[in-house]
Motif scaffolding. Structure first.
Motif, PDB file in Angstrom:
ATOM      1  N   SER A   1       3.986  -1.984  20.750  1.00 14.29           N
ATOM      2  CA  SER A   1       3.372  -2.766  21.820  1.00 14.29           C
ATOM      3  C   SER A   1       1.859  -2.758  21.648  1.00 14.29           C
ATOM      4  CB  SER A   1       3.743  -2.207  23.199  1.00 14.29           C
ATOM      5  OG  SER A   1       5.143  -2.152  23.363  1.00 14.29           O
ATOM      6  N   ALA A   2       1.225  -3.797  22.218  1.00 18.83           N
ATOM      7  CA  ALA A   2      -0.236  -3.861  22.196  1.00 18.83           C
ATOM      8  C   ALA A   2      -0.804  -2.861  23.203  1.00 18.83           C
ATOM      9  CB  ALA A   2      -0.706  -5.270  22.529  1.00 18.83           C
ATOM     10  N   ILE A   3      -1.874  -2.196  22.809  1.00 22.12           N
ATOM     11  CA  ILE A   3      -2.525  -1.201  23.668  1.00 22.12           C
ATOM     12  C   ILE A   3      -3.889  -1.745  24.072  1.00 22.12           C
ATOM     13  CG2 ILE A   3      -3.378   1.157  23.839  1.00 22.12           C
ATOM     14  CD1 ILE A   3      -1.437   1.924  21.627  1.00 22.12           C
ATOM     15  N   ARG A   4      -4.102  -1.857  25.358  1.00 22.94           N
ATOM     16  CA  ARG A   4      -5.421  -2.237  25.884  1.00 22.94           C
ATOM     17  C   ARG A   4      -6.115  -0.966  26.354  1.00 22.94           C
ATOM     18  NH1 ARG A   4      -5.110  -6.819  30.253  1.00 22.94           N
ATOM     19  NH2 ARG A   4      -7.378  -6.580  29.979  1.00 22.94           N
ATOM     20  N   ASN A   5      -7.197  -0.635  25.697  1.00 24.26           N
ATOM     21  CA  ASN A   5      -7.929   0.603  25.986  1.00 24.26           C
ATOM     22  C   ASN A   5      -9.264   0.233  26.611  1.00 24.26           C
ATOM     23  OD1 ASN A   5      -9.229   3.122  25.941  1.00 24.26           O
ATOM     24  ND2 ASN A   5      -8.079   3.742  24.129  1.00 24.26           N
ATOM     25  N   PHE A   6      -9.489   0.696  27.853  1.00 18.41           N
ATOM     26  CA  PHE A   6     -10.715   0.393  28.584  1.00 18.41           C
ATOM     27  C   PHE A   6     -11.765   1.488  28.441  1.00 18.41           C
ATOM     28  CE2 PHE A   6      -7.390  -2.033  30.584  1.00 18.41           C
ATOM     29  CZ  PHE A   6      -7.982  -3.256  30.885  1.00 18.41           C
TER      30      PHE A   6
ATOM     31  N   VAL B   1       3.790   8.511  34.551  1.00 18.06           N
ATOM     32  CA  VAL B   1       4.729   7.686  33.781  1.00 18.06           C
ATOM     33  C   VAL B   1       4.787   8.234  32.359  1.00 18.06           C
ATOM     34  CG1 VAL B   1       5.275   5.378  32.955  1.00 18.06           C
ATOM     35  CG2 VAL B   1       4.193   5.678  35.192  1.00 18.06           C
ATOM     36  N   THR B   2       5.984   8.469  31.864  1.00 21.49           N
ATOM     37  CA  THR B   2       6.189   8.960  30.498  1.00 21.49           C
ATOM     38  C   THR B   2       6.560   7.790  29.599  1.00 21.49           C
ATOM     39  OG1 THR B   2       6.914  11.116  31.322  1.00 21.49           O
ATOM     40  CG2 THR B   2       7.481  10.557  29.064  1.00 21.49           C
ATOM     41  N   ILE B   3       5.755   7.577  28.576  1.00 21.67           N
ATOM     42  CA  ILE B   3       5.962   6.458  27.653  1.00 21.67           C
ATOM     43  C   ILE B   3       6.413   7.011  26.309  1.00 21.67           C
ATOM     44  CG2 ILE B   3       4.873   4.492  26.514  1.00 21.67           C
ATOM     45  CD1 ILE B   3       2.807   4.455  28.723  1.00 21.67           C
ATOM     46  N   PRO B   4       7.554   6.570  25.765  1.00 23.52           N
ATOM     47  CA  PRO B   4       7.945   7.005  24.411  1.00 23.52           C
ATOM     48  C   PRO B   4       6.896   6.569  23.399  1.00 23.52           C
ATOM     49  CG  PRO B   4       9.776   5.934  25.550  1.00 23.52           C
ATOM     50  CD  PRO B   4       8.558   5.682  26.377  1.00 23.52           C
ATOM     51  N   ASN B   5       6.610   7.434  22.464  1.00 21.28           N
ATOM     52  CA  ASN B   5       5.574   7.128  21.479  1.00 21.28           C
ATOM     53  C   ASN B   5       5.934   5.938  20.595  1.00 21.28           C
ATOM     54  OD1 ASN B   5       3.812   9.083  22.325  1.00 21.28           O
ATOM     55  ND2 ASN B   5       4.451  10.601  20.828  1.00 21.28           N
ATOM     56  N   SER B   6       7.217   5.600  20.521  1.00 18.69           N
ATOM     57  CA  SER B   6       7.587   4.428  19.721  1.00 18.69           C
ATOM     58  C   SER B   6       6.991   3.154  20.298  1.00 18.69           C
ATOM     59  CB  SER B   6       9.111   4.310  19.651  1.00 18.69           C
ATOM     60  OG  SER B   6       9.665   4.218  20.954  1.00 18.69           O
ATOM     61  N   MET B   7       6.744   3.131  21.631  1.00 23.13           N
ATOM     62  CA  MET B   7       6.126   1.962  22.236  1.00 23.13           C
ATOM     63  C   MET B   7       4.671   1.810  21.813  1.00 23.13           C
ATOM     64  SD  MET B   7       7.563   1.751  26.133  1.00 23.13           S
ATOM     65  CE  MET B   7       6.541   0.291  26.373  1.00 23.13           C
TER      66      MET B   7
ATOM     67  N   THR C   1       6.173  11.980  23.391  1.00 24.05           N
ATOM     68  CA  THR C   1       5.898  11.084  24.504  1.00 24.05           C
ATOM     69  C   THR C   1       4.423  11.155  24.888  1.00 24.05           C
ATOM     70  OG1 THR C   1       6.464  12.799  26.129  1.00 24.05           O
ATOM     71  CG2 THR C   1       8.237  11.307  25.430  1.00 24.05           C
ATOM     72  N   THR C   2       3.998  10.146  25.640  1.00 19.23           N
ATOM     73  CA  THR C   2       2.638  10.094  26.180  1.00 19.23           C
ATOM     74  C   THR C   2       2.754   9.981  27.691  1.00 19.23           C
ATOM     75  OG1 THR C   2       1.762   9.046  24.194  1.00 19.23           O
ATOM     76  CG2 THR C   2       0.477   8.808  26.210  1.00 19.23           C
ATOM     77  N   LYS C   3       2.032  10.822  28.416  1.00 21.14           N
ATOM     78  CA  LYS C   3       2.077  10.830  29.876  1.00 21.14           C
ATOM     79  C   LYS C   3       0.842  10.127  30.406  1.00 21.14           C
ATOM     80  CE  LYS C   3       4.735  15.109  30.051  1.00 21.14           C
ATOM     81  NZ  LYS C   3       5.988  14.403  30.339  1.00 21.14           N
ATOM     82  N   VAL C   4       1.066   9.187  31.350  1.00 19.64           N
ATOM     83  CA  VAL C   4       0.003   8.367  31.919  1.00 19.64           C
ATOM     84  C   VAL C   4       0.038   8.520  33.431  1.00 19.64           C
ATOM     85  CG1 VAL C   4      -0.879   6.020  32.207  1.00 19.64           C
ATOM     86  CG2 VAL C   4       0.073   6.733  30.014  1.00 19.64           C
ATOM     87  N   ILE C   5      -1.146   8.729  34.051  1.00 20.90           N
ATOM     88  CA  ILE C   5      -1.280   8.795  35.506  1.00 20.90           C
ATOM     89  C   ILE C   5      -1.771   7.430  35.984  1.00 20.90           C
ATOM     90  CG2 ILE C   5      -2.353   9.974  37.449  1.00 20.90           C
ATOM     91  CD1 ILE C   5      -0.475  11.714  35.847  1.00 20.90           C
ATOM     92  N   THR C   6      -0.967   6.754  36.820  1.00 20.30           N
ATOM     93  CA  THR C   6      -1.310   5.416  37.289  1.00 20.30           C
ATOM     94  C   THR C   6      -2.314   5.487  38.437  1.00 20.30           C
ATOM     95  OG1 THR C   6       0.514   5.350  38.877  1.00 20.30           O
ATOM     96  CG2 THR C   6       0.995   4.661  36.619  1.00 20.30           C
TER      97      THR C   6
ATOM     98  N   GLY D   1      11.093   8.451  14.750  1.00 17.92           N
ATOM     99  CA  GLY D   1      10.306   7.310  15.189  1.00 17.92           C
ATOM    100  C   GLY D   1       9.307   7.666  16.268  1.00 17.92           C
ATOM    101  N   GLN D   2       9.725   8.525  17.199  1.00 18.56           N
ATOM    102  CA  GLN D   2       8.800   8.960  18.257  1.00 18.56           C
ATOM    103  C   GLN D   2       7.635   9.742  17.652  1.00 18.56           C
ATOM    104  OE1 GLN D   2       9.289   7.735  21.083  1.00 18.56           O
ATOM    105  NE2 GLN D   2      11.452   7.238  21.131  1.00 18.56           N
ATOM    106  N   ILE D   3       7.944  10.628  16.713  1.00 20.98           N
ATOM    107  CA  ILE D   3       6.880  11.427  16.099  1.00 20.98           C
ATOM    108  C   ILE D   3       5.906  10.543  15.338  1.00 20.98           C
ATOM    109  CG2 ILE D   3       6.414  13.218  14.402  1.00 20.98           C
ATOM    110  CD1 ILE D   3       8.999  14.555  15.162  1.00 20.98           C
ATOM    111  N   ILE D   4       6.436   9.594  14.570  1.00 21.65           N
ATOM    112  CA  ILE D   4       5.561   8.709  13.803  1.00 21.65           C
ATOM    113  C   ILE D   4       4.695   7.876  14.734  1.00 21.65           C
ATOM    114  CG2 ILE D   4       5.561   6.721  12.252  1.00 21.65           C
ATOM    115  CD1 ILE D   4       7.981   7.889  10.883  1.00 21.65           C
ATOM    116  N   GLY D   5       5.268   7.415  15.858  1.00 23.94           N
ATOM    117  CA  GLY D   5       4.481   6.657  16.818  1.00 23.94           C
ATOM    118  C   GLY D   5       3.336   7.467  17.380  1.00 23.94           C
TER     119      GLY D   5
END
Length: 554
Positions: free
Chosen positions: A423-428, A413-419, A402-407, A366-370
C-alpha cells in the motif's frame, strides 16, 4: 557290590517312571517316537517357542512338541501338571535326572516319584549357548521358590500382615497424590501471577510473549506433576504386589524394570556429559556475542554512537535480526551435541517441523520482509504521522511482524507489515527538522475574492497555538472545480503527537475568521444558471481584512 546294586535300583526306578508307572506321566506326556538328533534339531529350529507358565512365572520355554499336537499344547500340559501338584511337592525331594528317549537327550525335574517336567536338547535356543542341565537346575531352583510361596500364600498370619501393609501403603499413596495436586495448584497460581507481573520484560520483537510463555509453563507444570504421580503409582503398585507371595514375581519384575530404566538413564547421562559441556560452552559464547552486539546497536539507537550507514531506527531492526541470526547459527552448531539428535525420531520431528515451516511460513516471512523494507527504506519511523489505507495516526511501534498506530481518537490499530509494501504510505513527518505537516482544505465559491480567502486562512493559521511560524504556513489553490475553488492550508507542528490538537484549533480559528468577514464556508451547487454572473468585481479584488475583534461587512 552294594554301590552297584544301589545304582541299578535307581535306574530301574527311573525307567519305571518313564515307561508309565506314574498315571500322571502316562496321561500328560507320552514318550515320543524314535527320532534322530538331526530331526530334533531341525524341529527345534523350525518350531515356535511356548513358555511353561505357573502362577504367572515362566519356568522354561519349549520348542519340541514330542507327541503333542503342537509345542503350545505340551507347554500348557506341563504348566497344569505342576499347578495341580504344587500342594503335594516336597521341595527337599526336588531333583534333576538325565534321560534319553530314543535319540532325544535331556533332563527331567521330579520330586520323588512325582514327575514334573522335562527339558530336552531340542527345547533350547542354539544361540543361547546353555546346556539342558543348566536350564533344568534353574527350573528346579525356581520350583523351590514357587513351592515356598505357595505354602506362604495359605498362611493366615502372612495374608493378614500383607493386607495391613498394603492398606497402609494405599493410605500413604492417597496422601501423596493429594499433596501433589495441592502443590500443582499452588505452582500454577504462582506461575500465573509471576508471568502477569513480568510486563514489558517478556515483549520480544514487538510481540507480547506472556500468554505463550504462560501456556508453556502451565503445561510443563501439569506434566511434571503427572510424572510425579505416575512414579508414585509405580512404586505403590510394586510395593503392594510384593506383599503377597502370588504376586511377588510381578513386583520383582517391576523393580527390575525400574532399576534397569534408572540405570539406562544414568548411563546415558554419564555418556552425555561431554556433549552437555559443549552445549554450555556454545550457549555462553552465544550469550557473550549477543551482549556485545546489543551494546553496540544500543549505542547507535540512543545516539551515543553515530555511523553513516545505519540510523537509530534501522539499528533496532538490525539488532533483532542479528540476535536471530546468531541464535540460529548457535543452534546449528549445537545440534549434533543434543541428546538423541542422531535418533530416527529426532530426525522425523525435524523433517515435520521443516515441512510445517515451509507450508505455513510464507505469510510469516512476508510480514518480516515488509517490516524490514519499511525500516531500511526509511519510509516509516516510530513517532511518524502516517496514512496507510484507511488508517492514519502516529506510529507507536514498528515491530518485526506488525506496526502499531495510535489514531486521532487514541485508538491503537495494528497493521500487518505486508501492507507497508503493498500500500502507499503517506508520511507527514518528513518535513525539514523532523517536523510534522498539518494541512486542511476549504471550498469557497467563485464570488469570494481569492486574495481575501488566502489572507483569512493565513490569519487563522497565525492565531493557532502550536502551529509553527517557521516554516511559515502557506495556502495553495489546489483545484478549480465547477462551483467552487479548493483552498489548501499547509503548516507544520513540532511533533506528530500534537498534530490532532493543533488541527482542531486551526479549524476553530478558520471558522471564526471567516465568520468575522462574512464569508461562507459553503460550497455552492447550481441547478440553473444564476441571473447575474458569479464573479468578483475589480474593486473588491484587494479587500483588506478587518483588524482582529472588529465586525466584518454585513
Amino acid at each position: 557290590m552294594e554301590g552297584l546294586t544301589r545304582q541299578l535300583f535307581r535306574r530301574i526306578l527311573f525307567l519305571a517312571i518313564m515307561l508309565g508307572t506314574s498315571p500322571a506321566m502316562r496321561a500328560a506326556e507320552p514318550p515320543p517316537p524314535p527320532a534322530t538328533t538331526s530331526e530334533s534339531s531341525l524341529a527345534a529350529s523350525l518350531g515356535d517357542s511356548a513358555p511353561v507358565v505357573v502362577w504367572g512365572r515362566t519356568l522354561v520355554s519349549y520348542r519340541l512338541a514330542l507327541e503333542f499336537p503342537d509345542v503350545t499344547e505340551r507347554a500348557r500340559a506341563a504348566g497344569e501338571r505342576i499347578s495341580q501338584a504344587l500342594g503335594r511337592i516336597d521341595a527337599t525331594k526336588l531333583a534333576v535326572q538325565k534321560v534319553q528317549i530314543g535319540a532325544a537327550r535331556g533332563f527331567v525335574v521330579s520330586a520323588g516319584p512325582l514327575f514334573l517336567l522335562s527339558v530336552m536338547e531340542g527345547d533350547l535356543d542354539p544361540a543361547a549357548g546353555v546346556t539342558p542341565e543348566v536350564v533344568a537346575n534353574d527350573v528346579m531352583r525356581n520350583l523351590r521358590e514357587l513351592v515356598r510361596d505357595h505354602a506362604d500364600q495359605h498362611t493366615v498370619a502372612l495374608v493378614i500382615r500383607s493386607v495391613v501393609q498394603a492398606a497402609i501403603a494405599t493410605l500413604l499413596f492417597a496422601g501423596f497424590c493429594t499433596a501433589a495436586l495441592w502443590l500443582r495448584s499452588r505452582l500454577l497460581v504462582r506461575v500465573t501471577r509471576t508471568t502477569r507481573e513480568a510486563g514489558h520484560a517478556l515483549r520480544v520483537f514487538g510481540y507480547d510473549w506472556r500468554p505463550v510463555l504462560l501456556g508453556i509453563v502451565t503445561t510443563l507444570t501439569r506434566l511434571l506433576m503427572l510424572a510425579v504421580i505416575l512414579c508414585g503409582s509405580y512404586l505403590w503398585v510394586t510395593y503392594v504386589l510384593g506383599r503377597f507371595p502370588y504376586t511377588q514375581h510381578w513386583a520383582d519384575q517391576l523393580g527390575q524394570y525400574l532399576f534397569a530404566a534408572v540405570g539406562t538413564l544414568a548411563s546415558g547421562a554419564v555418556h552425555q556429559i561431554p556433549n552437555l559441556i559443549a552445549l554450555v560452552v556454545i550457549y555462553l559464547v552465544t550469550r557473550g556475542l549477543i551482549r556485545a552486539l546489543n551494546g553496540w546497536f544500543s549505542a547507535i539507537e540512543s545516539g551515543n554512537y553515530f555511523t553513516s550507514w545505519l540510523d537509530p531506527e534501522a539499528a533496532r531492526a538490525t539488532r533483532r535480526l542479528a540476535d536471530i541470526g546468531v541464535w540460529i547459527v548457535a543452534l546449528i552448531i549445537a545440534f549434533p551435541y543434543l541428546p538423541g539428535s542422531h535418533s530416527e525420531a529426532f530426525k522425523g520431528v525435524s523433517v515435520f517441523l521443516g515441512l510445517m515451516l515451509s507450508l505455513g511460513g510464507a505469510g510469516f516471512v512476508g510480514q518480516i520482509i515488509g517490516g524490514l523494507a519499511a525500516v531500511y527504506s526509511r519510509a516509516v519511523r516510530s513517532g511518524d504521522y502516517i496514512i496507510v489505507g484507511e488508517t492514519q495516526g502516529v506510529v507507536k511501534e514498528l515491530g518485526l511482524l506488525t506496526t502499531k498506530v495510535i489514531t486521532r481518537t487514541r485508538e491503537e490499530v495494528t497493521i500487518p507489515n505486508s501492507m507497508l509494501i503493498s500500500s502507499a504510505i503517506r508520511n507527514f513527518s518528513r518535513a525539514e527538522g523532523n517536523m510534522t505537516v498539518v494541512s486542511t482544505a476549504v471550498t469557497i465559491g467563485y464570488d469570494a475574492p481569492w486574495r481575501q480567502v488566502e489572507a483569512m486562512l493565513l490569519r487563522a493559521a497565525a492565531l493557532t497555538e502550536g502551529l509553527l511560524k517557521d516554516p511559515p504556513p502557506r495556502v495553495l489553490q489546489s483545484a478549480l472545480d465547477d462551483f467552487y475553488v479548493r483552498y489548501e492550508l499547509t503548516g507544520c507542528v513540532p511533533s506528530a503527537a500534537v498534530r490532532g490538537e493543533v488541527l482542531a484549533r486551526l479549524h476553530g480559528h478558520i471558522q471564526d475568521v471567516f465568520n468575522e468577514h462574512g464569508v461562507q464556508i459553503m460550497s455552492p451547487h447550481f441547478e440553473n444558471q444564476p441571473a447575474a454572473a458569479v464573479v468578483v468585481p475589480r474593486d473588491r479584488w484587494h479587500v483588506k481584512l478587518n483588524d482582529p475583534g472588529k465586525p466584518g461587512p454585513t
